[in-house]
Design a protein around this motif. Structure first.
Motif, PDB file in Angstrom:
ATOM      1  N   ILE A   1       9.614  -6.548  -8.386  1.00 18.95           N
ATOM      2  CA  ILE A   1       8.970  -5.261  -8.158  1.00 18.95           C
ATOM      3  C   ILE A   1       9.172  -4.842  -6.700  1.00 18.95           C
ATOM      4  O   ILE A   1       8.945  -5.629  -5.770  1.00 18.95           O
ATOM      5  CB  ILE A   1       7.457  -5.335  -8.466  1.00 18.95           C
ATOM      6  CG1 ILE A   1       7.216  -5.842  -9.890  1.00 18.95           C
ATOM      7  CG2 ILE A   1       6.806  -3.972  -8.257  1.00 18.95           C
ATOM      8  CD1 ILE A   1       7.797  -4.967 -10.975  1.00 18.95           C
ATOM      9  N   LEU A   2       9.606  -3.613  -6.525  1.00 23.11           N
ATOM     10  CA  LEU A   2       9.746  -3.033  -5.196  1.00 23.11           C
ATOM     11  C   LEU A   2       8.474  -2.267  -4.852  1.00 23.11           C
ATOM     12  O   LEU A   2       8.001  -1.448  -5.638  1.00 23.11           O
ATOM     13  CB  LEU A   2      10.939  -2.070  -5.167  1.00 23.11           C
ATOM     14  CG  LEU A   2      11.119  -1.222  -3.901  1.00 23.11           C
ATOM     15  CD1 LEU A   2      11.491  -2.097  -2.722  1.00 23.11           C
ATOM     16  CD2 LEU A   2      12.152  -0.129  -4.133  1.00 23.11           C
ATOM     17  N   ALA A   3       7.897  -2.551  -3.702  1.00 23.05           N
ATOM     18  CA  ALA A   3       6.695  -1.860  -3.229  1.00 23.05           C
ATOM     19  C   ALA A   3       7.030  -1.130  -1.937  1.00 23.05           C
ATOM     20  O   ALA A   3       7.566  -1.723  -0.998  1.00 23.05           O
ATOM     21  CB  ALA A   3       5.561  -2.851  -2.993  1.00 23.05           C
ATOM     22  N   VAL A   4       6.709   0.181  -1.904  1.00 25.74           N
ATOM     23  CA  VAL A   4       7.011   1.012  -0.736  1.00 25.74           C
ATOM     24  C   VAL A   4       5.742   1.767  -0.333  1.00 25.74           C
ATOM     25  O   VAL A   4       5.092   2.392  -1.168  1.00 25.74           O
ATOM     26  CB  VAL A   4       8.138   2.025  -1.031  1.00 25.74           C
ATOM     27  CG1 VAL A   4       8.479   2.825   0.225  1.00 25.74           C
ATOM     28  CG2 VAL A   4       9.366   1.332  -1.572  1.00 25.74           C
ATOM     29  N   VAL A   5       5.411   1.723   0.948  1.00 23.91           N
ATOM     30  CA  VAL A   5       4.247   2.447   1.466  1.00 23.91           C
ATOM     31  C   VAL A   5       4.627   3.916   1.666  1.00 23.91           C
ATOM     32  O   VAL A   5       5.510   4.235   2.458  1.00 23.91           O
ATOM     33  CB  VAL A   5       3.764   1.842   2.794  1.00 23.91           C
ATOM     34  CG1 VAL A   5       2.601   2.659   3.360  1.00 23.91           C
ATOM     35  CG2 VAL A   5       3.343   0.391   2.598  1.00 23.91           C
TER      36      VAL A   5
ATOM     37  N   PRO B   1      -3.051   4.784   6.815  1.00 22.07           N
ATOM     38  CA  PRO B   1      -3.551   5.000   8.177  1.00 22.07           C
ATOM     39  C   PRO B   1      -3.166   3.887   9.145  1.00 22.07           C
ATOM     40  O   PRO B   1      -3.293   4.046  10.352  1.00 22.07           O
ATOM     41  CB  PRO B   1      -5.075   5.051   7.979  1.00 22.07           C
ATOM     42  CG  PRO B   1      -5.312   4.223   6.757  1.00 22.07           C
ATOM     43  CD  PRO B   1      -4.116   4.431   5.868  1.00 22.07           C
ATOM     44  N   CYS B   2      -2.701   2.746   8.622  1.00 22.01           N
ATOM     45  CA  CYS B   2      -2.449   1.607   9.517  1.00 22.01           C
ATOM     46  C   CYS B   2      -1.161   0.852   9.205  1.00 22.01           C
ATOM     47  O   CYS B   2      -0.892  -0.172   9.831  1.00 22.01           O
ATOM     48  CB  CYS B   2      -3.631   0.640   9.480  1.00 22.01           C
ATOM     49  SG  CYS B   2      -4.079   0.085   7.828  1.00 22.01           S
ATOM     50  N   ILE B   3      -0.343   1.317   8.253  1.00 18.99           N
ATOM     51  CA  ILE B   3       0.923   0.674   7.920  1.00 18.99           C
ATOM     52  C   ILE B   3       2.024   1.715   8.053  1.00 18.99           C
ATOM     53  O   ILE B   3       1.851   2.867   7.642  1.00 18.99           O
ATOM     54  CB  ILE B   3       0.914   0.103   6.486  1.00 18.99           C
ATOM     55  CG1 ILE B   3      -0.284  -0.825   6.283  1.00 18.99           C
ATOM     56  CG2 ILE B   3       2.212  -0.658   6.194  1.00 18.99           C
ATOM     57  CD1 ILE B   3      -0.457  -1.291   4.844  1.00 18.99           C
ATOM     58  N   CYS B   4       3.153   1.313   8.611  1.00 21.78           N
ATOM     59  CA  CYS B   4       4.258   2.252   8.793  1.00 21.78           C
ATOM     60  C   CYS B   4       4.759   2.767   7.445  1.00 21.78           C
ATOM     61  O   CYS B   4       4.981   1.980   6.518  1.00 21.78           O
ATOM     62  CB  CYS B   4       5.409   1.572   9.532  1.00 21.78           C
ATOM     63  SG  CYS B   4       5.042   1.171  11.244  1.00 21.78           S
ATOM     64  N   VAL B   5       4.910   4.088   7.338  1.00 22.18           N
ATOM     65  CA  VAL B   5       5.446   4.697   6.126  1.00 22.18           C
ATOM     66  C   VAL B   5       6.866   4.177   5.893  1.00 22.18           C
ATOM     67  O   VAL B   5       7.645   3.990   6.831  1.00 22.18           O
ATOM     68  CB  VAL B   5       5.441   6.230   6.243  1.00 22.18           C
ATOM     69  CG1 VAL B   5       6.164   6.871   5.067  1.00 22.18           C
ATOM     70  CG2 VAL B   5       4.015   6.743   6.341  1.00 22.18           C
ATOM     71  N   ASN B   6       7.177   3.927   4.617  1.00 25.68           N
ATOM     72  CA  ASN B   6       8.461   3.371   4.167  1.00 25.68           C
ATOM     73  C   ASN B   6       8.579   1.864   4.372  1.00 25.68           C
ATOM     74  O   ASN B   6       9.622   1.295   4.058  1.00 25.68           O
ATOM     75  CB  ASN B   6       9.663   4.079   4.800  1.00 25.68           C
ATOM     76  CG  ASN B   6       9.856   5.486   4.261  1.00 25.68           C
ATOM     77  OD1 ASN B   6       9.500   5.766   3.113  1.00 25.68           O
ATOM     78  ND2 ASN B   6      10.406   6.358   5.074  1.00 25.68           N
ATOM     79  N   SER B   7       7.526   1.227   4.907  1.00 25.21           N
ATOM     80  CA  SER B   7       7.518  -0.233   4.901  1.00 25.21           C
ATOM     81  C   SER B   7       7.567  -0.688   3.454  1.00 25.21           C
ATOM     82  O   SER B   7       6.957  -0.067   2.572  1.00 25.21           O
ATOM     83  CB  SER B   7       6.253  -0.769   5.567  1.00 25.21           C
ATOM     84  OG  SER B   7       6.195  -0.385   6.918  1.00 25.21           O
ATOM     85  N   GLN B   8       8.284  -1.765   3.189  1.00 25.67           N
ATOM     86  CA  GLN B   8       8.436  -2.180   1.805  1.00 25.67           C
ATOM     87  C   GLN B   8       8.611  -3.681   1.666  1.00 25.67           C
ATOM     88  O   GLN B   8       8.843  -4.395   2.660  1.00 25.67           O
ATOM     89  CB  GLN B   8       9.609  -1.452   1.161  1.00 25.67           C
ATOM     90  CG  GLN B   8      10.905  -1.512   1.951  1.00 25.67           C
ATOM     91  CD  GLN B   8      11.996  -0.711   1.284  1.00 25.67           C
ATOM     92  OE1 GLN B   8      12.687  -1.211   0.407  1.00 25.67           O
ATOM     93  NE2 GLN B   8      12.159   0.538   1.697  1.00 25.67           N
ATOM     94  N   ALA B   9       8.460  -4.135   0.455  1.00 24.71           N
ATOM     95  CA  ALA B   9       8.620  -5.549   0.144  1.00 24.71           C
ATOM     96  C   ALA B   9       9.028  -5.676  -1.311  1.00 24.71           C
ATOM     97  O   ALA B   9       8.824  -4.763  -2.115  1.00 24.71           O
ATOM     98  CB  ALA B   9       7.329  -6.312   0.414  1.00 24.71           C
TER      99      ALA B   9
END
Length: 369
Positions: A347-351, A355-363
């Motif tokens: 599963i790909l997870a993308v922000v 308010p506190c995590i960089c947009v497009n951070s993913q795992a």
């Protein structure tokens, strides 16, 4: 949302108004029943109706106008905030070793992406094209929250309220808990299994009104704990709404104003996650996704809904032609508790918003489906 006659804060105010009037004038009472009947006759059934319908005084008896205005001020006072000093808020939200800042899923990569897990006092939204992915992730958070983090840890003072708009497979929830219990000594498993299921509360929500009724009742109960300073009675709760889309879509089918309903849900959720409460609660919502004009993936239900949650996390089954190409953490997750019989999906997870995590951070993580 609850009808005016069922709203606890309005009933308390009416009773106190009666008491003060009786002591001052003998037998004079507040015409609560007459006001409710007059308001219902013109379509005002909830506190939001009372605030948003501008022509109430034109349609109701003049003799009740003074009392209806008083009711309206009570609702305004209840829904507004008088503000608190930064020192008060910091003291109330102070974190200790016994009160972690987040709720973990037990999925290493996902928790790392979320800076430890679901933040308390915030609303996190799982957005996905496949509802089963978001549902399974929500169940993983629930199972992890209901069990001790380690075999040597004590049973957490925690509850999970699972608000379902469709058919939730209790088998899925039970299996997720049983899978995690394999890490615990055999003599503890039955007790921990029973305790976990006793603290998993399933709530059927067939429409937005049922959702709002629960949220306001829950907020009233948490507020009562805070007012009495009974911090020892406050559980660390996780409220899951799975899924929000059919509840809001039903509002459109009734040809009601969706923006008003969305604002009502937002207000109820903000009450639950308010820093004014001693009790800590995290909210997790599942939703679909839609493509906006700029081709960006966004939560379903339109622009007004996009302002409800603090964090939007997009989930998708990982493939070679994924839309996102940023660096990801691909270290293997701790799957020692996973069942060997289930099928693992990447599963790909993308922000999308936080308010506190960089947009497009993913795992990328593995999920048993």
């Amino acid at each position: 949302m609850p009808p005016l006659k069922s709203a606890r804060y309005i009933r308390r105010w009416a009773e106190s108004a009666d008491s003060s009037r009786n002591s001052a004038a003998g037998t004079v009472t507040f015409p609560f029943t007459a006001c409710l009947a007059a308001l219902e006759a013109v379509g005002v059934r909830t506190d939001y109706d009372l605030l948003l319908q501008s022509d109430i005084l034109v349609q109701t008896p003049v003799i009740l106008h003074h009392h209806i205005k008083a009711l309206r001020m009570v609702v305004l006072d209840h829904l507004s905030s008088s503000g608190h000093t930064a020192a008060e808020l910091i003291e109330r939200s102070g974190l200790t070793a016994e009160q972690p800042a987040s709720i973990k899923s037990g999925i290493v990569e996902l928790d790392r992406l979320l800076n430890g897990g679901l933040p308390m006092r915030q609303v996190t939204e799982l957005c996905t094209k496949e509802a089963r992915i978001a549902t399974q992730v929500a169940i993983e958070f629930a199972a992890a929250h209901l069990l001790p983090e380690h075999t040597s840890s004590r049973v957490p003072i925690a509850k999970v309220y699972y608000l379902q708009s469709g058919a939730l497979s209790l088998w899925q929830a039970e299996q997720a808990i049983s899978k995690r219990l394999r890490l615990f000594p055999a003599e503890l498993r039955d007790t921990l299994h029973r305790q976990a299921l006793e603290r998993l509360i399933i709530v059927d929500c067939g429409d937005a009104d049922a959702l709002l009724t629960f949220l306001h009742k829950y907020a009233d109960a948490r507020a009562a704990v805070s007012e009495n300073q009974q911090a020892s009675l406050a559980t660390r709760d996780l409220v899951i709404v799975d899924s929000i889309r059919p509840l809001i879509v039903a509002v459109l089918q009734r040809q009601n104003d969706i923006d008003i309903e969305v604002h009502a849900v937002k207000t109820a959720l903000r009450r639950i996650t308010s820093a004014r409460l001693l009790a800590n609660t995290a909210v997790l919502i599942t939703n679909g996704v839609s493509q906006r004009e700029n081709l960006r993936t966004q939560p379903s239900l339109g622009a007004s809904w996009g302002m409800v949650s603090h964090t939007h996390l997009f989930l998708d089954q990982e493939s070679s032609d994924a839309d996102y190409h940023h660096a990801v953490d691909t270290r293997p997750s701790d799957t020692s508790a996973a069942s060997s019989t289930g099928r693992l999906s990447k599963i790909l997870a993308v922000v999308l918003k936080s308010p506190c995590i960089c947009v497009n951070s993913q795992a990328i993580f593995e999920l048993e489906m």
